[in-house]
Design a protein around this motif. Structure first.
Motif, PDB file in Angstrom:
ATOM      1  N   ASN A   2       0.828  -1.194   0.000  1.00 34.56           N
ATOM      2  CA  ASN A   2       0.000   0.000   0.000  1.00 34.56           C
ATOM      3  C   ASN A   2       0.872   1.256   0.000  1.00 34.56           C
ATOM      4  O   ASN A   2       2.059   1.206   0.272  1.00 34.56           O
ATOM      5  CB  ASN A   2      -0.896   0.013   1.240  1.00 34.56           C
ATOM      6  N   TYR A   3       0.232   2.373  -0.237  1.00 35.76           N
ATOM      7  CA  TYR A   3       0.938   3.655  -0.188  1.00 35.76           C
ATOM      8  C   TYR A   3       1.406   3.944   1.232  1.00 35.76           C
ATOM      9  O   TYR A   3       2.494   4.430   1.452  1.00 35.76           O
ATOM     10  CB  TYR A   3       0.024   4.771  -0.696  1.00 35.76           C
ATOM     11  N   GLN A   4       0.543   3.650   2.216  1.00 32.87           N
ATOM     12  CA  GLN A   4       0.918   3.807   3.616  1.00 32.87           C
ATOM     13  C   GLN A   4       0.300   2.673   4.415  1.00 32.87           C
ATOM     14  O   GLN A   4      -0.698   2.092   4.000  1.00 32.87           O
ATOM     15  CB  GLN A   4       0.504   5.166   4.176  1.00 32.87           C
ATOM     16  N   ASP A   9      -5.397  -0.134  16.648  1.00 29.48           N
ATOM     17  CA  ASP A   9      -5.223  -0.503  18.057  1.00 29.48           C
ATOM     18  C   ASP A   9      -3.811  -0.224  18.573  1.00 29.48           C
ATOM     19  O   ASP A   9      -3.205  -1.047  19.251  1.00 29.48           O
ATOM     20  CB  ASP A   9      -5.585  -1.970  18.274  1.00 29.48           C
ATOM     21  N   GLY A  10      -3.277   0.946  18.227  1.00 30.86           N
ATOM     22  CA  GLY A  10      -1.981   1.342  18.756  1.00 30.86           C
ATOM     23  C   GLY A  10      -0.779   0.743  18.058  1.00 30.86           C
ATOM     24  O   GLY A  10       0.323   0.796  18.603  1.00 30.86           O
ATOM     25  N   GLN A  11      -0.988   0.187  16.856  1.00 33.21           N
ATOM     26  CA  GLN A  11       0.125  -0.435  16.147  1.00 33.21           C
ATOM     27  C   GLN A  11       0.077  -0.122  14.663  1.00 33.21           C
ATOM     28  O   GLN A  11      -0.996   0.014  14.083  1.00 33.21           O
ATOM     29  CB  GLN A  11       0.064  -1.956  16.289  1.00 33.21           C
ATOM     30  N   THR A  12       1.267  -0.069  14.065  1.00 37.75           N
ATOM     31  CA  THR A  12       1.365   0.015  12.616  1.00 37.75           C
ATOM     32  C   THR A  12       1.098  -1.361  12.052  1.00 37.75           C
ATOM     33  O   THR A  12       1.700  -2.346  12.490  1.00 37.75           O
ATOM     34  CB  THR A  12       2.774   0.486  12.201  1.00 37.75           C
ATOM     35  N   VAL A  13       0.181  -1.431  11.100  1.00 39.42           N
ATOM     36  CA  VAL A  13      -0.186  -2.702  10.480  1.00 39.42           C
ATOM     37  C   VAL A  13       0.073  -2.590   8.981  1.00 39.42           C
ATOM     38  O   VAL A  13      -0.439  -1.686   8.320  1.00 39.42           O
ATOM     39  CB  VAL A  13      -1.673  -3.035  10.735  1.00 39.42           C
ATOM     40  N   GLY A  14       0.860  -3.513   8.455  1.00 44.78           N
ATOM     41  CA  GLY A  14       1.174  -3.510   7.035  1.00 44.78           C
ATOM     42  C   GLY A  14       2.389  -2.649   6.733  1.00 44.78           C
ATOM     43  O   GLY A  14       3.055  -2.142   7.627  1.00 44.78           O
ATOM     44  N   ASP A  19       8.235   5.723   4.264  1.00 41.44           N
ATOM     45  CA  ASP A  19       8.516   5.418   5.663  1.00 41.44           C
ATOM     46  C   ASP A  19       7.557   6.176   6.583  1.00 41.44           C
ATOM     47  O   ASP A  19       7.912   7.213   7.149  1.00 41.44           O
ATOM     48  CB  ASP A  19       9.963   5.761   5.981  1.00 41.44           C
ATOM     49  N   ALA A  20       6.344   5.680   6.726  1.00 40.68           N
ATOM     50  CA  ALA A  20       5.344   6.344   7.565  1.00 40.68           C
ATOM     51  C   ALA A  20       5.768   6.342   9.031  1.00 40.68           C
ATOM     52  O   ALA A  20       5.619   7.350   9.723  1.00 40.68           O
ATOM     53  CB  ALA A  20       3.988   5.669   7.393  1.00 40.68           C
ATOM     54  N   GLU A  21       6.292   5.237   9.512  1.00 37.83           N
ATOM     55  CA  GLU A  21       6.690   5.168  10.925  1.00 37.83           C
ATOM     56  C   GLU A  21       7.807   6.155  11.243  1.00 37.83           C
ATOM     57  O   GLU A  21       7.745   6.861  12.254  1.00 37.83           O
ATOM     58  CB  GLU A  21       7.129   3.746  11.290  1.00 37.83           C
ATOM     59  N   GLY A  22       8.807   6.219  10.402  1.00 35.69           N
ATOM     60  CA  GLY A  22       9.914   7.141  10.630  1.00 35.69           C
ATOM     61  C   GLY A  22       9.467   8.590  10.594  1.00 35.69           C
ATOM     62  O   GLY A  22       9.896   9.400  11.427  1.00 35.69           O
ATOM     63  N   ARG A  23       8.580   8.919   9.648  1.00 36.31           N
ATOM     64  CA  ARG A  23       8.077  10.292   9.573  1.00 36.31           C
ATOM     65  C   ARG A  23       7.211  10.609  10.793  1.00 36.31           C
ATOM     66  O   ARG A  23       7.315  11.693  11.365  1.00 36.31           O
ATOM     67  CB  ARG A  23       7.301  10.509   8.276  1.00 36.31           C
ATOM     68  N   TYR A  48      -3.295   7.061   8.281  1.00 39.82           N
ATOM     69  CA  TYR A  48      -2.298   6.542   9.220  1.00 39.82           C
ATOM     70  C   TYR A  48      -1.883   7.591  10.248  1.00 39.82           C
ATOM     71  O   TYR A  48      -1.932   7.361  11.457  1.00 39.82           O
ATOM     72  CB  TYR A  48      -1.075   6.023   8.462  1.00 39.82           C
ATOM     73  N   PHE A  49      -1.462   8.763   9.768  1.00 40.41           N
ATOM     74  CA  PHE A  49      -0.968   9.803  10.682  1.00 40.41           C
ATOM     75  C   PHE A  49      -2.093  10.350  11.540  1.00 40.41           C
ATOM     76  O   PHE A  49      -1.907  10.608  12.731  1.00 40.41           O
ATOM     77  CB  PHE A  49      -0.285  10.923   9.892  1.00 40.41           C
ATOM     78  N   ALA A  50      -3.269  10.529  10.966  1.00 40.00           N
ATOM     79  CA  ALA A  50      -4.414  11.037  11.721  1.00 40.00           C
ATOM     80  C   ALA A  50      -4.739  10.105  12.892  1.00 40.00           C
ATOM     81  O   ALA A  50      -4.855  10.550  14.038  1.00 40.00           O
ATOM     82  CB  ALA A  50      -5.625  11.172  10.796  1.00 40.00           C
ATOM     83  N   HIS A  51      -4.864   8.827  12.612  1.00 41.51           N
ATOM     84  CA  HIS A  51      -5.220   7.873  13.665  1.00 41.51           C
ATOM     85  C   HIS A  51      -4.086   7.683  14.667  1.00 41.51           C
ATOM     86  O   HIS A  51      -4.326   7.533  15.867  1.00 41.51           O
ATOM     87  CB  HIS A  51      -5.649   6.534  13.051  1.00 41.51           C
TER      88      HIS A  51
END
Length: 110
Positions: A2-4, A9-14, A19-23, A48-51
């Motif tokens: 996916n793009y992001q 539930d408090g975790q990055t999934v997929g 680099d969404a997590e790093g940003r 992703y960032f909103a949630h």
């Protein structure tokens, strides 16, 4: 891929193409221990960032994008459309503005 990724539930999934997590970590470092602030997430894609910031910082987020999979959730309100500058101004003031997936869609953005 996916793009992001998703934030569930408090975790990055997929995974995502960027680099969404790093940003998000870099933004979170800048925000520090602030809580309860307002965020405008323009070009939110699937949110992703909103949630993530609603979950981790108790932020009140307005996520703006016309992506069909952008979803509301605790602390996240969705505006499912592309907005003009006057329409953005009508949303009101925000403490933080994210435009992470906007500029590269504009001609001559640099």
């Amino acid at each position: 891929m996916n793009y992001q990724p998703d934030w569930v539930d408090g975790q990055t999934v997929g995974t995502g193409r960027r680099d969404a997590e790093g940003r998000a970590d870099a933004i979170a470092d800048y925000l520090g221990d602030r809580r309860g602030f307002s965020v405008l997430d323009l070009g939110a894609y699937t949110g992703y960032f909103a949630h993530r910031f609603a979950y981790t910082h108790g932020a009140k987020v307005v996520a703006v994008d016309d992506h069909p999979n952008l979803r509301e959730g605790p602390g996240v309100v969705v505006v499912r459309e592309q907005l003009t500058p006057p329409a953005i101004r009508k949303l009101g003031p925000f403490d933080v503005a994210l435009c992470l997936s906007v500029l590269h869609h504009q001609p001559k953005w640099r």
